[in-house]
Design an enzyme around this catalytic site. Structure first.
Site, PDB file in Angstrom:
ATOM      1  N   SER A 325       1.067  -0.998   0.402  1.00  0.00           N
ATOM      2  CA  SER A 325       0.206   0.270   0.329  1.00  0.00           C
ATOM      3  C   SER A 325       0.693   1.468   0.029  1.00  0.00           C
ATOM      4  CB  SER A 325      -1.196  -0.218   0.945  1.00  0.00           C
ATOM      5  OG  SER A 325      -1.995   0.234   0.834  1.00  0.00           O
ATOM      6  N   HIS A 327       3.070   3.102   2.166  1.00  0.00           N
ATOM      7  CA  HIS A 327       4.004   3.751   2.907  1.00  0.00           C
ATOM      8  C   HIS A 327       4.853   2.241   1.495  1.00  0.00           C
ATOM      9  CE1 HIS A 327       7.472   2.730   6.047  1.00  0.00           C
ATOM     10  NE2 HIS A 327       7.423   4.607   6.085  1.00  0.00           N
ATOM     11  N   CYS A 328       4.422   1.522   1.192  1.00  0.00           N
ATOM     12  CA  CYS A 328       5.326   0.638   0.278  1.00  0.00           C
ATOM     13  C   CYS A 328       5.559   1.405  -0.859  1.00  0.00           C
ATOM     14  CB  CYS A 328       4.838  -0.779  -0.151  1.00  0.00           C
ATOM     15  SG  CYS A 328       3.437  -1.892   1.636  1.00  0.00           S
ATOM     16  N   ILE A 329       5.175   2.146  -1.649  1.00  0.00           N
ATOM     17  CA  ILE A 329       5.597   2.488  -2.837  1.00  0.00           C
ATOM     18  C   ILE A 329       5.961   4.127  -2.248  1.00  0.00           C
ATOM     19  CG2 ILE A 329       3.971   0.965  -4.256  1.00  0.00           C
ATOM     20  CD1 ILE A 329       1.777   3.779  -3.564  1.00  0.00           C
TER      21      ILE A 329
END
Length: 335
Positions: A325, A327-329
């Site tokens: 989601s 934070h991951c990108i």
């Protein structure tokens, strides 16, 4: 490593283009999520954006222009990437007491070698090291940015499921892994939680379950439904944080952040949907939501925790289909 809430110089992003990660019309919907993120971030900080080529660069600018988004803070870089998970293959920025900046190059092995094609993204910042205007430390150590959470005051939280997994650094002992964290992050305390949420193909990344929101306040994802597979996992993590705070006199303010219930793909596989995967930027917080009854509760909690920032909820059901989601990108670069 500075905390995420400290002032940013920039945010680093990679424009989505992998049709295996988001097949069919999902990719266009994920592009829309990126446009919402860019519209929220660009007024407040620079955005370094990886695009595949000039055509993709022009496309992004046209889409922003159509939405009347001022993109003077957008800094595009043409670079071949496989996917968007820059939190995990991008640089981890660190600072000295005098304010000088450097970055750590970890080894990215696509979460324990699960996706051979994505392992190519380990080389993105090697090929384009000149884009980061600060010295590099080559750790020679497998680690993803989503597996560590710091408070900027010497504490890092991680999980045994991820960092002690034999598919990462099997030749190192727990003590050697701890020393690597101390050496490259400048931390002195390491808190080990057991594991992450169901459906997380990263083997328990911390940014889906526990986040610092200031030096002494920790939000911890908590599943209230005892029949949900995440209930016992997240209850155990909560109790570990409580015990650590008591034992070491931290007096931390521990806040439960509800979960959004099971979010599944068309085949019924559970996806790693969590409100804890928010991103703290200059003046704003990007909060993933999932069209669930707990969305409003999560928005209220995060709003109260960040009274000086604008909270921007973004519907991320399509994004998390790709197994990550907001934070991951994203990857923050401190001032």
């Amino acid at each position: 490593m500075p905390s995420e809430w400290q002032r940013h110089e920039a945010t680093w992003l990679t424009w989505p283009q992998n049709e295996e990660t988001w097949p069919g019309d999902k990719l266009a919907r994920v592009e829309e999520i990126y446009l919402q993120m860019l519209a929220a971030l660009l007024p407040h900080e620079k955005i370094h954006l990886f695009v595949q080529d000039e055509r993709e660069q022009d496309k992004v600018r046209q889409l922003l222009r159509a939405r009347k988004v001022n993109f003077k803070n957008l800094i595009p870089h043409m670079a071949i990437t496989v996917d968007t998970w820059i939190r995990d293959y991008g640089p981890t920025f660190v600072k000295k007491q005098d304010g000088s900046k450097a970055w750590v190059k970890w080894i990215f092995n696509a979460w324990g070698g699960k996706y051979k094609d994505l392992m190519l993204d380990n080389q993105v910042f090697v090929r384009h090291a000149e884009l980061v205007e600060s010295p590099m430390f080559d750790a020679g150590f497998i680690l993803e940015g989503g597996s560590i959470e710091v408070n900027g005051q010497g504490v890092v939280i991680t999980t045994e499921q991820c960092l002690l997994n034999p598919n990462r650094n099997s030749h190192l002992t727990r003590e050697q892994i701890e020393q690597n964290l101390k050496d490259y992050l400048g931390v002195s305390e390491i808190i080990w939680l057991k594991e992450g949420i169901e459906g997380d193909d990263t083997d328990g990344h911390i940014d889906d379950i526990v986040r610092f929101v200031n030096e002494n306040t920790v939000v911890s994802a908590y599943e209230e439904d005892p029949s949900d597979n995440n209930h016992e996992i997240l209850k155990g993590n909560w109790e570990t944080l409580q015990e650590y705070s008591r034992r070491y006199g931290k007096n931390w303010n521990l806040i439960k952040l509800p979960m959004c219930g099971p979010v599944r793909d068309r085949e019924g596989q559970r996806l790693p949907a969590s409100y804890a995967n928010f991103y703290i930027a200059n003046n704003v917080v990007l909060l993933p939501v999932y069209s669930h009854k707990n969305d409003e509760r999560a928005i209220k909690i995060i709003t109260e925790l960040f009274p000086t920032r604008i909270i921007v909820p973004i519907e991320c059901t399509e994004l998390v289909y790709g197994m990550g989601s907001i934070h991951c990108i994203t990857q923050q670069e401190p001032q």
